[in-house]
Design an enzyme around this catalytic site. Structure first.
Site, mmCIF file in Angstrom:
data_model
loop_
_atom_site.group_PDB
_atom_site.id
_atom_site.type_symbol
_atom_site.label_atom_id
_atom_site.label_comp_id
_atom_site.label_asym_id
_atom_site.label_seq_id
_atom_site.Cartn_x
_atom_site.Cartn_y
_atom_site.Cartn_z
ATOM 1 N N GLN A 136 -16.437 13.513 -1.265
ATOM 2 C CA GLN A 136 -17.309 14.686 -1.323
ATOM 3 C C GLN A 136 -17.618 15.051 -2.772
ATOM 4 O OE1 GLN A 136 -15.275 18.326 -0.173
ATOM 5 N NE2 GLN A 136 -17.148 19.165 0.707
ATOM 6 N N GLY A 137 -18.860 14.879 -3.170
ATOM 7 C CA GLY A 137 -19.244 15.225 -4.539
ATOM 8 C C GLY A 137 -19.928 16.577 -4.583
ATOM 9 N N TYR A 138 -19.128 17.599 -4.525
ATOM 10 C CA TYR A 138 -19.656 18.966 -4.558
ATOM 11 C C TYR A 138 -19.298 19.658 -5.879
ATOM 12 C CZ TYR A 138 -21.128 19.585 0.369
ATOM 13 O OH TYR A 138 -21.773 19.537 1.566
ATOM 14 N N SER A 139 -17.983 19.922 -6.053
ATOM 15 C CA SER A 139 -17.526 20.755 -7.172
ATOM 16 C C SER A 139 -17.803 20.112 -8.518
ATOM 17 C CB SER A 139 -16.021 20.999 -7.071
ATOM 18 O OG SER A 139 -15.698 21.543 -5.827
ATOM 19 N N SER A 171 -11.758 14.456 -3.985
ATOM 20 C CA SER A 171 -10.623 13.898 -3.233
ATOM 21 C C SER A 171 -10.910 12.463 -2.830
ATOM 22 C CB SER A 171 -10.352 14.718 -1.968
ATOM 23 O OG SER A 171 -9.927 16.005 -2.306
ATOM 24 N N GLU A 253 -16.045 21.275 7.453
ATOM 25 C CA GLU A 253 -14.832 21.107 6.654
ATOM 26 C C GLU A 253 -13.848 22.236 6.951
ATOM 27 O OE1 GLU A 253 -15.431 21.011 2.395
ATOM 28 O OE2 GLU A 253 -13.315 20.590 2.012
ATOM 29 N N SER A 384 -12.565 28.886 -1.223
ATOM 30 C CA SER A 384 -11.260 29.555 -1.266
ATOM 31 C C SER A 384 -11.193 30.686 -0.236
ATOM 32 C CB SER A 384 -11.039 30.134 -2.661
ATOM 33 O OG SER A 384 -11.959 31.198 -2.852
ATOM 34 N N GLU A 386 -10.745 33.723 -0.862
ATOM 35 C CA GLU A 386 -11.543 34.859 -1.351
ATOM 36 C C GLU A 386 -13.018 34.661 -0.984
ATOM 37 O OE1 GLU A 386 -9.286 33.145 -3.198
ATOM 38 O OE2 GLU A 386 -7.744 34.693 -3.083
#
Ligand SMILES: Cc1cc2nc3c(=O)[nH]c(=O)nc-3n(C[C@H](O)[C@H](O)[C@H](O)COP(=O)(O)OP(=O)(O)OC[C@H]3O[C@@H](n4cnc5c(N)ncnc54)[C@H](O)[C@@H]3O)c2cc1C
Lengths: 403, 356
Positions: A136-139, A171, A253, A384, A386
């Site tokens: 997963q290439g998100y962050s 990951s 997810e 997260s 939050e």
């Protein structure tokens, strides 16, 4: 539900159950009983034994690793009821699902919803057979909770995009064959400038650097893209639709992290039973440490009500693909509870539950410690806690967005 | 923060300066990388002893400064902030056992060496993975001690063990009849199961029936002081990070949800500090020690537990990396939380001490 249909359904279900039992008897290697080796998992490289390979191929051929996905793309084409029977019978036989990983959990369902016919034909079948791994290439370093701030840029070059930028916390990036990524195709609009595309990890210009985690393993990476060519046919949906597609994937997810499957499996192992092996009991068989006993009961009651909530959410869900914003509630609850469980295991085992390595510890004890540490990530990744709270407050409850 | 006298302020400032300059977390990383089961730097410990820190609670006549536990706690707190790996806490607790229970001869033999750093001591009490001093099977006959102690802190570096047997505390020197089995815990410090097989033992005959409890209370307050330093550091690091990390075009510190979280932690930390300092002072005053030490360690357990979790959570992904320090505090925190009294044990003890 129409009651008169039930007898017929019952017979069908019995027949299906018999079919599953026969399949397991014919195909599940006895030596794998109670083990788990999900090839496409993100946890590490896996060298399959012949038995593991045989089992994966058998499940893949039937499409039963992805039981409810459409048959035409290699899925099982099962109804929810049949999928449940399959799961029950596999549980009884001690059989794991060898078809796993991000392709199954999040990318597949998203592509089934948003992908073109060609994309589904190309990418879904290998997922159902557990043949390739997705990451997963998100962050990015400056796009975590504020994911839409991502800067990795895909420049339109006619028949392809040229991608430059950095992803992080990827990951399984070092073991993945392909990456589903959200990248910027337009710098003028934060959300509408994002597109969803598929990148081959062995393309020239892709570099991954593993990062060591507090649990001592290195399951995630920094991922660098330098002039990486991505063919236009790897764009999913339209240019600028990436935020919508990317968010849908996050709902899958979150539902998975909150974890019907793995959490439910853990549930079989009552903390109380474990505690009785480590802590003194009185003549009545009750734990002598009343404070700890209270904590365990308190936890298990909330754990049960979480599982009931997760089940109810699935049953009540009418949304496409079975996920919705309720996934935020499940993610927030499930991850907190599984962290609490790990902490309670430490209290139950005392210092025996804090082993790092070496003599004197059972494998299960050491695994629990690494799991406790890794588990701290579950309230961070996938959005997260939050951020889930923000989603619940703003989108579900309609509270004002004053920030 | 307790009102400190001039000596205490000097001691604290010196410890703070040394920890920050000479023993930052990078030093702990070196210790970890060395893989030595002893898990501390001998040169660093020698320097600490030279500065008088190993003798803070040891009487002047035996080579210490006799400043007391509050002072020892100040040093330990500062070292806790940088996760300095050393046997200082255990050595201090073991020395206190000799101060309280030793004969003149035992004191003269051991205390000067423990104060100068020439010898290192630790205590060996628990025989299981959960703290429970009521379950001791170790016994002595004809001056020979036999039994196995579990997860003894700083066992590898110790020259002398203060061992709890059924009928009291004994001094046992490293050597014949003493063997160690390393138990590597998540904090990467020195822990071992220690088996005594007919080891020569010298009883601490003074100190009365409460000697073991008194020594354990000293272990509790000093452990709590280490945790206080750790909690303070996690708090400070987290606050600094939130003030600097930008998401959604603003620093994270501007989000009210996080402001309230930090306010809660700040209040918790204030409670922890009061409880720990009161525990240390109670030991020096010699009054209400059991109760104060129980509160100190129970509050340290509670606040440190949350602080470590929140520290990671509020750092986001970066907090999960080995490269970042916050994970080390979490790992050490849980080991200390389970040592000399888990929360369950201490709640039960508090209720018993309060007769309900
Ligand atoms: C083990 C692990 C695996 C991961 N795997 C992947 C992966 O495969 N692919 C991928 O793309 N990413 C992955 N991630 C990244 C993960 O999604 C991010 O870490 C996460 O989105 C948080 O971003 P951040 O780390 O930048 O933290 P930040 O966004 O900097 O957040 C720091 C803290 O501030 C809080 N916060 C931020 N904004 C707000 C707000 N508005 N209101 C209240 N609180 C707020 C956060 O909740 C957090 O507690 C992984 C992370 C971990 C730890």
């Amino acid at each position: 539900m129409a009651t008169q249909l039930e007898p017929a359904t019952q017979t069908d279900e019995d027949a299906f159950r018999a079919e599953v039992q026969q399949f397991l008897a014919d195909n599940f290697p006895e030596e794998l009983k109670g083990t788990n080796n999900a090839l496409s998992g993100v946890d590490g490289p896996t060298n399959e034994t012949p038995a593991q390979k045989k089992w994966r191929e058998a499940m893949g051929a039937r499409g039963w690793g992805t039981p409810t996905w459409p048959k035409e793309y290699g899925g099982g084409g099962l109804t929810k009821a049949q999928a449940k029977i399959l799961e029950q019978e596999m549980g009884k036989a001690g059989a794991y699902n060898p078809i796993a990983g991000m392709g199954v959990m999040m990318f597949g369902p998203t592509l089934l919803e948003y992908g073109s016919e060609e994309q589904k034909k190309e990418h879904i079948p290998p997922i159902t057979r557990g043949e390739i791994r997705w990451c997963q290439g998100y962050s990015e370093p400056n796009a975590g909770s504020d994911l839409a701030n991502l800067q990795t840029f895909a420049e339109d070059k006619g028949d392809h995009y040229l991608v430059n930028g950095q992803k992080t916390w990827t990951s399984g990036g070092q073991w993945a064959d392909k990456c589903f990524a959200i990248v910027r195709t337009d710098k003028s609009d934060k959300h509408k400038g994002i597109s969803f595309m598929l990148i081959d990890m062995d393309s020239p210009g892709v570099e991954v650097r593993p990062i060591t985690m507090i649990s001592g393993t290195s399951p995630f990476c920094e991922t660098f893209f330098t002039d990486v060519k991505v063919p236009k046919e790897n764009l999913v949906g339209e240019e600028g639709q990436g935020w919508t597609i990317g968010k849908r994937l996050l709902q899958h997810e979150r539902t998975n992290i909150s974890g019907g499957g793995s959490l439910a499996r853990l549930m079989g192992q009552s903390l109380g039973e474990i505690a009785k092996k480590y802590q003194p009991t009185g003549d009545d068989g009750e734990l002598a440490d009343a404070v700890l006993r209270d904590k365990i009961a308190d936890f298990e009651i909330r754990w049960n009500s979480f599982l009931l909530t997760a089940r109810r959410a699935v049953e009540e869900s009418k949304a496409q693909g079975g996920v919705s914003e309720i996934s935020s509630v499940l993610k927030k609850l499930g991850t907190k509870l599984s962290q609490e469980r790990s902490e309670l295991l430490i209290e139950i085992r005392g210092l025996q539950g804090l082993g790092w390595e070496g003599d004197g510890f059972r494998d299960s004890e050491l695994e629990a410690v690494r799991g406790w540490l890794f588990g701290k990530a579950t309230t961070i990744y996938g959005g997260s806690t939050e951020i889930q709270n923000n989603i619940i407050a703003k989108r579900v409850l309609g509270m004002l967005d004053h920030q | 923060m307790a009102v400190l006298n001039e000596e205490q302020e000097m001691l604290r400032d010196m410890a703070r300066e040394w920890a920050v300059n000479e023993s930052p977390v990078t030093e702990f990383r070196k210790v970890r990388a060395s893989g030595e089961p002893e898990a501390f730097n001998r040169d660093a410990y020698a320097t600490m002893a030279e500065m008088g820190w190993a003798g803070v609670i040891i009487p002047e006549e035996h080579g210490g400064s006799d400043f007391g536990f509050m002072s020892a706690g100040l040093v330990v707190e500062e070292l806790g902030k940088t996760l300095t790996a050393s046997p200082l806490v255990m050595n201090t607790v073991a020395a206190s056992a000799i101060v309280l229970g030793g004969s003149d001869e035992q004191k003269a033999k051991w205390l000067p060496k423990l104060a100068s750093g020439e010898a290192i001591a630790t205590i060996a009490v628990d025989e299981g993975a959960t703290h429970d001093p009521s379950k001791i099977e170790t016994s002595v006959s004809g001056g020979k001690l036999s039994g196995t102690k579990a997860f003894v802190h700083e066992a590898h570096g110790a020259d002398l063990f203060v061992v709890a047997a059924k009928d009291g505390l004994y001094l046992v020197e490293k050597g014949d009849g003493v063997s160690l089995a390393t138990r590597k815990l998540t904090d990467q410090r020195s822990h071992a199961d220690v088996t005594f097989d007919g080891a020569a033992a010298d009883k601490l005959a003074n100190g009365g029936d409460s000697l073991l409890d008194d020594v354990l209370d000293r272990a509790r307050v000093l452990t709590a002081a280490e945790m206080l330093g750790m909690a303070q550091q996690v708090f400070d690091d987290t606050l600094a990070y939130l003030k600097q990390r930008v998401q959604f075009n603003q620093v994270l510190a501007s989000f009210q949800a996080l402001q309230h979280r930090m306010a809660d932690l700040f209040a918790d930390l204030a409670q922890m500090r009061s409880a720990v300092e009161a525990g240390l002072q109670a030991v020096d005053g010699g009054f209400g020690v059991a109760r104060a030490a129980t509160i100190a360690k129970a509050e340290a357990n509670r606040v440190m537990h949350t602080m470590a979790n929140e520290g990671i959570q509020l750092h986001g992904g970066i907090g999960m990396t080995d490269e970042y320090d916050v994970g080390f505090y979490l790992k050490r925190a849980r080991v200390l939380e389970q040592s000399f009294g888990s929360s369950s044990y201490l709640k039960d003890r508090f209720a018993k001490l309060s007769s309900y």
